[in-house]
Design a protein around this motif. Structure first.
Motif, PDB file in Angstrom:
ATOM      1  N   ASN A 146      35.045  44.929  51.389  1.00  0.00           N
ATOM      2  CA  ASN A 146      36.074  44.751  52.419  1.00  0.00           C
ATOM      3  C   ASN A 146      35.625  43.751  53.490  1.00  0.00           C
ATOM      4  O   ASN A 146      34.490  43.293  53.501  1.00  0.00           O
TER       5      ASN A 146
ATOM      6  N   THR B 191      35.602  40.565  44.980  1.00  0.00           N
ATOM      7  CA  THR B 191      36.969  41.028  44.704  1.00  0.00           C
ATOM      8  C   THR B 191      37.000  42.034  43.561  1.00  0.00           C
ATOM      9  O   THR B 191      38.042  42.277  42.972  1.00  0.00           O
ATOM     10  N   SER B 192      35.833  42.601  43.255  1.00  0.00           N
ATOM     11  CA  SER B 192      35.782  43.514  42.113  1.00  0.00           C
ATOM     12  C   SER B 192      35.105  44.820  42.482  1.00  0.00           C
ATOM     13  O   SER B 192      34.190  44.848  43.295  1.00  0.00           O
TER      14      SER B 192
ATOM     15  N   SER C 264      36.841  40.184  37.860  1.00  0.00           N
ATOM     16  CA  SER C 264      38.186  40.505  38.336  1.00  0.00           C
ATOM     17  C   SER C 264      39.000  41.042  37.158  1.00  0.00           C
ATOM     18  O   SER C 264      38.643  40.852  36.009  1.00  0.00           O
TER      19      SER C 264
ATOM     20  N   LEU D 181      40.482  33.458  45.361  1.00  0.00           N
ATOM     21  CA  LEU D 181      40.080  34.739  44.771  1.00  0.00           C
ATOM     22  C   LEU D 181      41.097  35.830  45.070  1.00  0.00           C
ATOM     23  O   LEU D 181      40.903  36.983  44.713  1.00  0.00           O
TER      24      LEU D 181
ATOM     25  N   ARG E 277      31.945  36.150  38.366  1.00  0.00           N
ATOM     26  CA  ARG E 277      32.913  36.524  39.393  1.00  0.00           C
ATOM     27  C   ARG E 277      34.339  36.537  38.815  1.00  0.00           C
ATOM     28  O   ARG E 277      35.121  37.438  39.092  1.00  0.00           O
TER      29      ARG E 277
ATOM     30  N   ILE F   9      42.143  36.761  48.168  1.00  0.00           N
ATOM     31  CA  ILE F   9      42.010  37.405  49.477  1.00  0.00           C
ATOM     32  C   ILE F   9      43.045  36.751  50.407  1.00  0.00           C
ATOM     33  O   ILE F   9      43.162  35.529  50.440  1.00  0.00           O
TER      34      ILE F   9
ATOM     35  N   LYS G 189      46.406  37.062  42.788  1.00  0.00           N
ATOM     36  CA  LYS G 189      45.491  38.157  43.082  1.00  0.00           C
ATOM     37  C   LYS G 189      45.157  38.982  41.830  1.00  0.00           C
ATOM     38  O   LYS G 189      44.000  39.365  41.635  1.00  0.00           O
TER      39      LYS G 189
ATOM     40  N   GLN H 173      37.973  31.959  49.091  1.00  0.00           N
ATOM     41  CA  GLN H 173      38.452  33.332  49.278  1.00  0.00           C
ATOM     42  C   GLN H 173      39.934  33.451  48.940  1.00  0.00           C
ATOM     43  O   GLN H 173      40.356  34.418  48.302  1.00  0.00           O
TER      44      GLN H 173
END
Ligand SMILES: Nc1ncnc2c1ncn2[C@@H]1O[C@H](COP(=O)(O)OP(=O)(O)O)[C@@H](O)[C@H]1O
Ligand SMILES: [Mg+2]
Lengths: 490, 222
Positions: A2, B103-104, B145, A360, B141, A362, B78, A357
């Motif tokens: 987070n 993100t995982s 995800s 990805l 990475r 976010i 996303k 980010q």
């Protein structure tokens, strides 16, 4: 992972960046907090000083009003005018005291000049002081014993005399006198020592022979003996037009004594009455009540609220307060600008990271929240430390600033309003033989304290400032279009 | 019907020239696709559209049979796709493990080991890794995800030949073993030859070229 975790890792891994931001925030918060603490201290000091000094209002005859003058014919052609308003008497002062609440005491004064002699009939040796650059000295040269005259202040209660109450002089031996203490006198300990006098000794006062001969009076018949009941010491510098009329040569005594020594005064009463009020905040109301007293014609008097005592102290405080306010504002504005600039530069450097980010998945909000959290984490430490550093800075800078402002501020002489004589040589301004004080300052210390409210305020303002700065700095990130990401990343 | 479909996509920057005129394609899970074509022909642009970074001027892009405009581009980015870039784009204050965990929720270490990093390397400062190692982290990475489609823009462009081959093998293995749909834009003959299908972008259109046709790679150099 987070945003808080990311923020924490950024702050701990980019130590140099974190530390410089920490220093910037520490300096800003320390300056602001110190400023607020000093400002608060000057406010408290001002309040304390007002309460300690009390308030003074002064009653004078309304001699400027032509309708108060009555003309009577003299001989065939001439006429003589006299002031017809109520004279300033002890009886009047007592009446005002009795009819009004909130007045703690009064002193009625009349200042004239007499020649002081010791019991052997020899004129006292006066203290020499620097001439005030006045040309009076040469003007009166050859005016007989005129340069042996001293300021002679008739008082009804020396404890309430404005020199004493204002702290310009202080009683070092003996006691104060009131009208009950007949033929009393208070003189400076220096003049007493200079002439081998001490408390309990007697001296004689009389009219100047030079002045007496001009008026056809026998000076030897004006002699009046007084007993020294107290000695004072000057705590502040004072100036007069003539060395012999300096504060250290001045003598306090009663009106009866002055009238005997100066028969030319006739039945004149006091020049002014000063009333002392405990609570300066109430002074306006009290003055209003005095003017409404039934057995008193308010047009007979000029009532002035004499705040010179308080002003002498308040002025440097007010100046300092203004200065601090400007400084705080300056630090806030410059600090905010520097913060915006530094954060902007850093965000620009992180546009690439922001793009990664975003790619990805976010969200922008989440990314900006991370950047904000990073600054806030550092701010918590910087602001917390500033509560200690500012304590030190505020105390040091506060006292330094106070010393400077007191030294810089030229105070209006408090004594000016004290007493003038309706008598006086034609070449003299009536206030020439009244010593003027430069104004001593009882205020030498302020209590600088960092209070929880200030810390809370600093945290809130600081956090708001940081939020605004981050939002501004984050503009490039917020404006970033997703389609630019790939071309920028590749 | 594959996991991703391109139906008559047209694209133009500023309404001037059609970069993409009419693109049709069908991408299936478990395959690696290579998109080749001369520089400036619109490969990156096409990848951007597949990744939901921009909307096509005309036509449709479907994910799992659904128009990605309906899914929502942000949600598509996303949940459905992951990017691998030429310049790795790792976040420099995060370790390889943390980059993967960004993100995982999956444990990052097995994935990093899967793409050939040691435990020790997984904890190092990412900037102290070689280019090949950094790209492995970027691949890990993307794999970590949930995305079923991985879009890679010149993933070996910054690497030497040997490393490029290694990375290409990893990408292919992952596509096959993890049932990912791997769409790769490349200049590299070696990489293109490893792909299950080569697609050539030319004059705004996408043509299928047999993977065994080695001309596909050669034509790149013109
Ligand atoms: N943001 C943009 N605005 C206008 N034209 C662009 C933009 N990005 C790329 N182009 C143009 O679109 C064409 C295709 O670019 P790109 O997709 O990056 O090609 P490739 O990746 O095949 O080298 C190029 O001619 C390029 O100049
Ligand atoms: Mg490209």
């Amino acid at each position: 992972m987070n945003l808080f975790h990311r923020a924490f890792l950024y702050v701990t891994r980019k130590i140099t960046k974190s530390f410089t931001l920490f220093l910037i925030l520490l300096v800003i918060s320390t300056l602001v907090l110190s400023g607020v603490a000093i400002k608060d201290a000057t406010g408290t000091a001002a309040l304390n000083v007002r309460q300690a000094l009390g308030g003074v209002f002064t009653l004078q005859q309304n001699t400027d009003d032509p309708s108060k003058w009555v003309s009577t014919p003299v001989g065939n052609t001439g006429s003589q005018s006299y002031y017809d308003g109520e004279p300033l008497t002890v009886e009047l002062a007592e009446r005002i005291m009795a009819g009004t609440t909130g007045i703690s005491g009064y002193n009625a004064t009349y200042t004239n000049y007499t020649v002081p002699l010791n019991t052997d009939g020899k004129i006292l040796e006066l203290l020499e002081s620097e001439d005030n650059g006045s040309s009076l000295g040469s003007l009166i040269a050859g005016s007989g014993d005129f340069n042996s005259t001293v300021s002679t202040i008739a008082a009804t209660n020396t404890a309430y005399d404005s020199y004493f109450a204002g702290g310009y002089i202080e009683l070092v031996e003996g006691k104060h006198f009131t009208t009950m203490d007949k033929n009393s006198a208070i003189m400076s300990s220096e003049l007493a020592q200079h002439n081998g006098l001490s408390v309990g000794d007697k001296i004689t006062l009389r009219m100047s022979e030079y002045k007496a001969s001009m008026m056809g009076i026998d000076a030897s018949k004006t002699k009046v003996e007084v007993t020294i009941v107290g000695l004072f010491r000057s705590t502040a510098k004072s100036t007069t037009s003539l060395s012999n009329w300096s504060m250290d040569n001045s003598i306090f005594t009663t009106l009866e004594v002055v009238k005997t020594a100066r028969p030319d005064m006739g039945d004149e009463s006091f020049e002014r009455i000063q009333f002392y009020v405990n609570d300066p905040g109430e002074i306006d109301n009290i003055v209003k009540n005095v003017k409404k007293l039934p057995d008193l014609d308010p047009t007979d008097f000029i009532v002035s609220i004499d705040s010179s005592n308080v002003d002498a102290v308040m002025e440097p405080l007010a100046n300092m307060n203004r200065l601090i306010s400007i400084l705080i504002l300056l630090v806030l504005v410059v600090g905010a600008a520097i913060l915006c600039l530094v954060l902007s530069i850093r965000m620009k450097e992180r546009v690439h990271e922001s793009g990664v980010q975003l790619a990805l998945g976010i969200s922008k909000k989440n990314i900006v929240a991370q950047y904000l959290t990073e600054v806030l984490i550092i701010a918590v430490f910087a602001f917390s430390l500033s509560t200690f550093t500012s304590g030190f800075v505020a105390k040091t800078a506060g006292h330094q600033l106070l010393d400077n402002t007191i030294a810089d501020s030229v105070q209006s002489p408090a004594a000016k309003s004290l007493g003038t004589s309706m008598d006086g040589e034609t070449f003299l301004g009536s206030s020439d033989f009244v010593p003027e004080f430069e104004g001593s300052n009882p205020l030498t210390k302020i209590e600088v304290e960092i209070e929880p409210v200030m810390v809370a305020g600093m945290f809130s303002i600081g956090f708001l400032m940081i939020c605004a700065a981050v939002m501004l700095a984050a503009a490039p990130v917020l404006r970033m279009k997703p389609r630019e990401i790939l071309s920028k990343m590749s | 019907m594959g996991i991703m479909e391109i139906k008559g996509v047209r694209y133009t920057y500023d309404n001037k020239r059609n970069i993409l005129k009419s693109v049709h394609a069908d991408f299936e899970a478990g395959n690696m696709y290579a998109i080749v074509g001369p520089s400036g022909c619109g490969k990156t642009t096409l990848l951007s559209l597949l990744g939901g970074l921009d909307s096509p001027t005309g036509g449709q892009i479907l994910f799992d049979g659904q128009d990605i405009e309906k899914i929502g581009l942000a949600a598509h980015r996303k949940n459905d796709v992951a990017f691998i870039f030429q310049s790795y784009n790792l976040i420099d204050y995060l370790t390889p493990q943390e980059n993967v965990a960004l993100t995982s929720k999956l444990p990052p270490l097995p994935i990093l080991e899967r793409v050939g990093l040691t435990k020790e390397e997984a904890k190092r400062n990412v900037l102290k890794l070689s280019g090949g190692q950094q790209q492995r982290v970027a691949i890990a990475r993307a794999l970590a995800s949930d995305a079923s489609v991985i879009l890679a823009d010149e993933p070996t462009g910054n690497l030497d030949e040997d490393t490029a081959i290694e990375i290409t093998n990893i990408l292919k293995e992952c596509a096959h073993q993890m049932n990912k749909c791997m769409i790769i834009v490349t200049h590299s003959n070696e990489l293109a030859k490893q792909a299950d299908m080569i697609l050539k972008l030319r004059k705004g259109e996408l043509q299928i070229v047999d993977a065994s046709d080695s001309n596909a790679g050669k034509e790149q150099k013109n």
